[in-house]
Structures are given as structure tokens and as C-alpha cells.
Design a protein around this motif. Sequence first.
Motif, short mmCIF file in Angstrom:
data_model
loop_
_atom_site.label_atom_id
_atom_site.label_comp_id
_atom_site.label_asym_id
_atom_site.label_seq_id
_atom_site.Cartn_x
_atom_site.Cartn_y
_atom_site.Cartn_z
N THR A 35 -7.91 7.14 6.76
CA THR A 35 -7.08 6.09 7.33
C THR A 35 -7.57 5.78 8.72
O THR A 35 -8.52 6.40 9.21
N PHE A 39 -2.22 1.98 13.64
CA PHE A 39 -1.64 0.88 12.88
C PHE A 39 -0.17 1.17 12.58
O PHE A 39 0.23 1.33 11.43
N THR A 96 -5.29 -4.21 2.62
CA THR A 96 -5.07 -5.36 1.78
C THR A 96 -6.03 -5.36 0.59
O THR A 96 -7.22 -5.04 0.74
N ARG A 101 -13.41 -6.43 -1.58
CA ARG A 101 -13.30 -4.97 -1.57
C ARG A 101 -13.29 -4.42 -2.99
O ARG A 101 -13.75 -3.31 -3.24
N GLN A 146 -13.42 -5.91 10.76
CA GLN A 146 -13.50 -5.87 9.29
C GLN A 146 -12.16 -5.81 8.57
O GLN A 146 -12.09 -5.42 7.40
N THR A 147 -11.10 -6.17 9.27
CA THR A 147 -9.83 -6.32 8.56
C THR A 147 -9.79 -7.73 7.97
O THR A 147 -10.66 -8.56 8.26
N ASP A 186 -1.74 -7.69 11.19
CA ASP A 186 -0.61 -7.52 10.27
C ASP A 186 0.73 -7.48 11.04
O ASP A 186 0.80 -6.94 12.14
N TYR A 212 -0.64 -4.62 0.03
CA TYR A 212 -1.29 -3.36 0.41
C TYR A 212 -1.39 -2.45 -0.82
O TYR A 212 -0.46 -2.35 -1.62
N1 ARG Z 1 -4.27 -5.25 6.15
C1 ARG Z 1 -5.46 -5.41 6.90
C2 ARG Z 1 -6.67 -5.18 6.05
O1 ARG Z 1 -6.62 -4.58 5.04
C3 ARG Z 1 -5.54 -4.52 8.12
C4 ARG Z 1 -5.42 -3.06 7.88
C5 ARG Z 1 -5.75 -2.24 9.10
N2 ARG Z 1 -5.33 -0.89 8.88
C6 ARG Z 1 -5.44 0.12 9.77
N3 ARG Z 1 -4.95 1.28 9.44
N4 ARG Z 1 -6.02 -0.04 10.89
O2 ARG Z 1 -7.75 -5.60 6.37
#
Ligand code: ARG
Length: 251
Positions: A35, A39, A96, A101, A146-147, A186, A212
Motif C-alpha cells: 500500500t 492516503f 481504482t 491496470r 501514477q494515480t 480522491d 476501488y
Molecule cells: N484511486 C486512485 C488510483 O487508484 C488513487 C489511489 C492512491 N492511493 C494511495 N494509497 N496513495 O489511482
Amino acid sequence: MKKLISIILAAAALVTIILLSACGKKDSGKLVMATNAAFPPYEYVEDGKIIGIDAEIAALIAEELGLELEIKNVEFKSIVSGVESGKFDIGMAGMTVTEDRKKSVNFSTTYATGIQSIIVTDSSPITSVDDLGAEGATYKIGVQEQTTGDIYCRDDYGDDRVVSYANGATAVEALKSGKVDCVIIDNEPAKAFVKANSGLKILDTEYAVEDYAIAVGKNNEDLLTKINAALAKLTADGTIKKIIDKYIPAE
Ligand code: ARG
């Protein structure tokens, strides 16, 4: 005698090699989750511990699977590739589901919804998402590397307008110091960042709505099936809702 010693040594070496290769392989008693713990409220560090919605759901899934959860805090951009290569068993990071992906990993059923929101300073001339795309607009947008916010903004506004940061908190710092004109991230982390910093607000208009899910390696169908079964159980008995409500109290 010499011969006997060398036979014993060779045998010992062989045993060592076998033991080492067994250790080198992923410990089958563990569920290794990658992870990016910057966030909130999905994952963040408090008192040196990674907590949040994802951490709690993952702990319960691991329990269902009879495995010990190990959480690794890595850069967001290395989660999908790490799951793809088998370095991590799962990626759970408010992630997401995207078609792109899906080319590298499989996704579980979704367990939460996210909205890409826009954070601006209180005095910002930006009042809605339309201002970003208006003719001649040059507003710079801060995102987490890269989100989906990063990917969509580059598509919509071009690379020159987007500045990527290692995490949401650094993007917000850049907004406060005027390096960017807004941050797209987000909605729940956005709320947490706005709460923790004065002089910031979230615009009413949403940039994108998304699902998600947990990323699992393509060659790990068995794990995916078990995770989906655990998610189904935890959804049916209300546990997931309870965890989400605990971290995201109704307004
Ligand atoms: N929902 C977005 C994505 O999947 C951002 C996720 C960022 N998550 C984190 N734990 N930093 O790209």
C-alpha cells in the motif's frame, strides 16, 4: 576420512541450499499487502502503525484465509508492478479499477467508491472543473504520481499542465506554496487534507467517479477467488460498511 568429510560437507551445503531457497520463496503463511500509507482514511500512519479502512479490511480477509497480514508501505506507482511480478500478494491502496491496470493485474470485486475531487485555495479563481478546461486556461494541476488523477489530467489537459508528486500530502504542500493552482485527488483524502490545512477548500464539481478494488497477480486465480469469497462474506454481514462508516462518518 577426507572423503567422508567432503561428503558430509557436500550434504550440508545441499541442505543449506534447500533451506535457503525455501526461505527465499514467499512465506506461504503470510498475505503480503502493498500500500501507500499517505492516503487517509484508507491508509495512513498513526503512532508508527499503518491503519485505515484498507488495513482493517485486509486484516479481516487475512483472518478468513488463515494467513498473517504483512503490510508493506511503498510508493503508489510500484504497487501494480510489484503485484504483477509476485513481489506482493495483493495491492490495496484505495486503488481504482482501470482497464489499463487490468492488463497487468486482476481486480477483486469492488469494496468502495472514490471520487476525484479538486482542492483549491480559498481565494482561488478556479470555481469548477470547467475552469480547468476553459479556452486558454493555464492552471497547473498537482496530482499523486501514477494515480488515476494523474493519468486523466495528463489526457485531458496535457503534460505541461500537470505536476506529479510522490504522495497527496506533498501535492497539497505545493498547492499551499503556489507551485500548483489546484490538486486533484480522491475525495476522502481530499477532505482529510483540507481539514488538516487551513485556507483550502474542495470544489463542488466532481472530476471522476471510480471503484476501488484489491489488485491480485494474474497467476493467482486461487487467491482472487478466496479474497472475493471473504469480501462477499464481510459485505453480507455488514462488517465492511461498519469499517467504512467508522472512518467516514456521515455528514
Ligand atoms: N484511486 C486512485 C488510483 O487508484 C488513487 C489511489 C492512491 N492511493 C494511495 N494509497 N496513495 O489511482
